[in-house]
Design an enzyme around this catalytic site. Structure first.
Site, short mmCIF file in Angstrom:
data_model
loop_
_atom_site.label_atom_id
_atom_site.label_comp_id
_atom_site.label_asym_id
_atom_site.label_seq_id
_atom_site.Cartn_x
_atom_site.Cartn_y
_atom_site.Cartn_z
N GLU A 222 -5.22 -9.49 3.05
CA GLU A 222 -6.11 -9.26 4.20
C GLU A 222 -7.33 -10.19 4.23
O GLU A 222 -7.87 -10.44 5.32
CB GLU A 222 -6.57 -7.80 4.22
CG GLU A 222 -5.48 -6.80 4.61
CD GLU A 222 -4.56 -6.41 3.47
OE1 GLU A 222 -3.65 -5.59 3.70
OE2 GLU A 222 -4.74 -6.93 2.34
N GLU B 134 0.81 -1.21 0.00
CA GLU B 134 0.00 0.00 0.00
C GLU B 134 0.85 1.27 0.00
O GLU B 134 0.56 2.22 -0.73
CB GLU B 134 -0.94 -0.01 1.20
CG GLU B 134 -2.04 -1.08 1.06
CD GLU B 134 -2.95 -1.15 2.26
OE1 GLU B 134 -4.17 -0.95 2.11
OE2 GLU B 134 -2.43 -1.42 3.37
#
Length: 268
Positions: free
Chosen positions: A142, A122
């Site tokens: 995730e 990210e």
């Protein structure tokens, strides 16, 4: 006279899991993730990284910022246990912290190799350039934790590669190689692992050669028009062009072109 002090200044006194190196001669700053072997990024570290990017943005010695890591992996992601311990208020700031490279007015390069997962991916997506080693594996895993990316990963990825590929990566927790990332237009360049440092140094040297004010303007323009209509983007581009038209750097660039010499830009 009142002395002002940033309320978060104390966070910069002991950097957690990374260090900062500045080479004033090369006008380069390196933020080096240094918690081997996987360079896991802790919750406090996210706050510190944001503050460091903000500090380097104001540092006149620095023209280009490099985000890299020690060892064979960039980062396997965040501290999983830390998510359960963090307050909802703190968790709500995760995306703001990780977006610091995008808000920084200076060019930011992410030098990726090995595992570049979760928040490691990210924060790399928030950088302007991603140089990937052939060993790089990008992932947003995730879903395996019963979660979704929470620091802008799915949003930024979708803007870059489209919804179909983003669903494939996010909803299946699928890894993609550095080569595939390059093929998708996600990585700026993919290089042999032993060449990552040289490729990074080469890009830094290239970027330093341009006008600082023109570079800052280009970055902000491109970021600001990412979600804008074509007509609005063209309008804003015209205003930015007009503003640079009166800059000393533009005059220097034109005179150097006609004089058949290298320009000397001063950022004004």
């Amino acid at each position: 006279m009142t002395t002002l002090r940033h309320p978060a200044q104390h966070l910069l006194e002991n950097l957690d899991g990374f260090r900062v190196e500045i080479d004033a001669d090369k006008q380069r700053a390196d933020i080096v993730l240094a918690r081997p072997p996987f360079n896991i990024i802790s919750m406090p570290e996210r706050d510190q990284l944001r503050l460091v990017f903000e500090a380097l943005d104001e540092d006149e010695r620095v023209r280009v910022i490099v985000l890299r890591a020690e060892g064979e992996h960039f980062s396997s992601g965040g501290d999983i246990k830390g998510f359960l311990e963090a307050t909802p208020e703190h968790v709500s700031k995760l995306a703001w912290n990780v977006a610091a490279p995008a808000r920084c007015s200076k060019p930011v390069i992410a030098a990726n190799r090995g595992y570049t997962f979760g928040v490691g991916f990210e924060i790399s997506l928030a950088c302007d350039f991603r140089l990937a080693s052939v060993t790089t594996q990008y992932a947003l895993p995730e879903q395996k934790l019963g979660q979704i990316p929470g620091s802008g990963g799915s949003a930024r990825l979708q803007k870059m590669v489209g919804i179909t590929r983003t669903k494939d990566v996010v909803m299946r927790s699928r890894r993609i190689s550095g080569q595939q990332a390059y093929d998708w237009g996600l990585a700026t360049e993919v290089v042999p692992d032993a060449e990552l440092e040289n490729a990074t140094a080469g890009l830094v040297a290239e970027l330093v050669g341009f006008s600082p004010i023109a570079q800052r303007t280009a970055k902000k323009l491109l970021n600001d028009t990412e979600d804008a209509s074509l007509s609005a983007s063209i309008e804003l581009e015209g205003h930015c062009y007009s503003r640079l038209r009166s800059s000393d750097d533009f005059r220097e660039g034109v005179e150097a072109f006609h004089g058949k010499r290298a320009p000397v830009f001063r950022g004004r």
